[in-house]
Design a protein around this motif. Sequence first.
Motif, PDB file in Angstrom:
ATOM      1  N   CYS A 119      -5.312  13.275 -18.050  1.00 26.32           N
ATOM      2  CA  CYS A 119      -5.333  14.743 -17.997  1.00 26.32           C
ATOM      3  C   CYS A 119      -6.712  15.279 -18.360  1.00 26.32           C
ATOM      4  CB  CYS A 119      -4.286  15.323 -18.948  1.00 26.32           C
ATOM      5  SG  CYS A 119      -2.584  15.176 -18.391  1.00 26.32           S
ATOM      6  N   MET A 120      -7.285  14.753 -19.434  1.00 24.96           N
ATOM      7  CA  MET A 120      -8.569  15.262 -19.906  1.00 24.96           C
ATOM      8  C   MET A 120      -9.716  14.850 -18.991  1.00 24.96           C
ATOM      9  SD  MET A 120      -7.735  14.621 -23.946  1.00 24.96           S
ATOM     10  CE  MET A 120      -8.995  15.541 -24.782  1.00 24.96           C
ATOM     11  N   GLN A 153     -13.538  25.957 -20.971  1.00 22.62           N
ATOM     12  CA  GLN A 153     -13.367  24.574 -20.505  1.00 22.62           C
ATOM     13  C   GLN A 153     -13.011  23.652 -21.673  1.00 22.62           C
ATOM     14  OE1 GLN A 153     -17.171  23.959 -18.614  1.00 22.62           O
ATOM     15  NE2 GLN A 153     -16.385  24.485 -16.580  1.00 22.62           N
ATOM     16  N   ALA A 154     -13.703  23.832 -22.793  1.00 23.82           N
ATOM     17  CA  ALA A 154     -13.428  23.001 -23.974  1.00 23.82           C
ATOM     18  C   ALA A 154     -11.995  23.200 -24.463  1.00 23.82           C
ATOM     19  CB  ALA A 154     -14.416  23.339 -25.091  1.00 23.82           C
ATOM     20  N   LEU A 155     -11.529  24.437 -24.474  1.00 19.88           N
ATOM     21  CA  LEU A 155     -10.175  24.721 -24.950  1.00 19.88           C
ATOM     22  C   LEU A 155      -9.117  24.156 -23.998  1.00 19.88           C
ATOM     23  CD1 LEU A 155     -10.583  28.374 -26.285  1.00 19.88           C
ATOM     24  CD2 LEU A 155     -10.477  26.255 -27.592  1.00 19.88           C
ATOM     25  N   CYS A 156      -9.395  24.223 -22.706  1.00 17.55           N
ATOM     26  CA  CYS A 156      -8.469  23.645 -21.719  1.00 17.55           C
ATOM     27  C   CYS A 156      -8.299  22.143 -21.957  1.00 17.55           C
ATOM     28  CB  CYS A 156      -8.970  23.891 -20.302  1.00 17.55           C
ATOM     29  SG  CYS A 156      -8.810  25.601 -19.755  1.00 17.55           S
ATOM     30  N   ALA A 204       1.057  22.740 -22.421  1.00 14.21           N
ATOM     31  CA  ALA A 204      -0.402  22.569 -22.368  1.00 14.21           C
ATOM     32  C   ALA A 204      -0.965  23.090 -21.050  1.00 14.21           C
ATOM     33  CB  ALA A 204      -0.753  21.094 -22.547  1.00 14.21           C
ATOM     34  N   ALA A 205      -0.265  22.805 -19.956  1.00 13.21           N
ATOM     35  CA  ALA A 205      -0.724  23.268 -18.640  1.00 13.21           C
ATOM     36  C   ALA A 205      -0.714  24.791 -18.560  1.00 13.21           C
ATOM     37  CB  ALA A 205       0.155  22.668 -17.547  1.00 13.21           C
ATOM     38  N   LEU A 206       0.366  25.402 -19.052  1.00 16.74           N
ATOM     39  CA  LEU A 206       0.453  26.867 -19.030  1.00 16.74           C
ATOM     40  C   LEU A 206      -0.625  27.484 -19.920  1.00 16.74           C
ATOM     41  CD1 LEU A 206       4.337  27.320 -19.257  1.00 16.74           C
ATOM     42  CD2 LEU A 206       2.884  27.669 -17.248  1.00 16.74           C
TER      43      LEU A 206
END
Length: 305
Positions: free
Chosen positions: A294-295, A252-255, A233-235
């Motif tokens: 995280c979120m 931003q939403a996808l991250c 997820a981070a990558l």
Amino acid sequence: MGNILLKSGTFLFLIALGYILKRIRFFGPEDYKIPVKIVLNVTMPCAVLTSFAAYKPDFSLLVIVLIAFSMNCILLFVSTLLSKNCPRSTRAVWLNCVPGNNIGAFAMPFVQSFLTPASLVATCLYDIGNAIMCCGTTYAISKNILDGTKGIDLKKIGKTLLKSVPFLSYFVMLLITLFRIPIPDTLVTFVSPIANANAFLAMFMVGMMLDLNIEKSVLRQVGGMLVVRYVAAALAAVAIYFLLPLPLPIRQALCITVFAPVSMVATAFTPDAGGDPAVTACCNSVSILISIPCMIGLLAVFGIL
């Protein structure tokens, strides 16, 4: 700023409230299934409708569906390799719970509450690619791998997808948007109160689903799975943010979306594939506890909080 901090605090409060009410037996252990049905079949489709109503067609965003599908395929492949020497009960959890995300009932409320309608459309598009895999395809492939058989029943997968209200909601609204069919303002006004209830119900439901009575031996089993999930997820978030040529709110939403926890559908399929129910439940609960900071952290990094 203060209003946004209050919103994020409300999210955490709702999750805690759902968990506490379950712990004091105000709700039974299976009562979470009621808000799950309401969120997935009522409030979430209404939230999707209101978001697409404010969205102007942009064909470049269709690449998001492919990104989500590819992410699931990569994680399924990695899980297959890393779990090769594990017993079937553990391997089934690797194959079903490492790929896929709980987007409709988890990521969507965050994006809906803090970002733009176009951002929520991006999250919905991501969930189309995600749903194609986690709503039946990943389960079918995992069964074939575990049983040593070949061939996939595409007809069965298709039937599963057609029974998924979230998937149908995304797909129908996408077609309406692509064919430029206008959505009546009256309809949007009518469903808006229901759509606005989505974040409340989803977060409360998450709290009801949490199970913090986790044995250390089970926790050790899911540790590797969750490391793989969140490193991936981070990558993916770094690649999306810096490499994807899309507007900033979309990126931003996808991250935020890629950090959503284990798919609820996956936790239902995993025992049928031979997975250990205790390990499956642990993987789901711990992933929720990891995804929340995280979120919220990403919202802070993006300057939204």
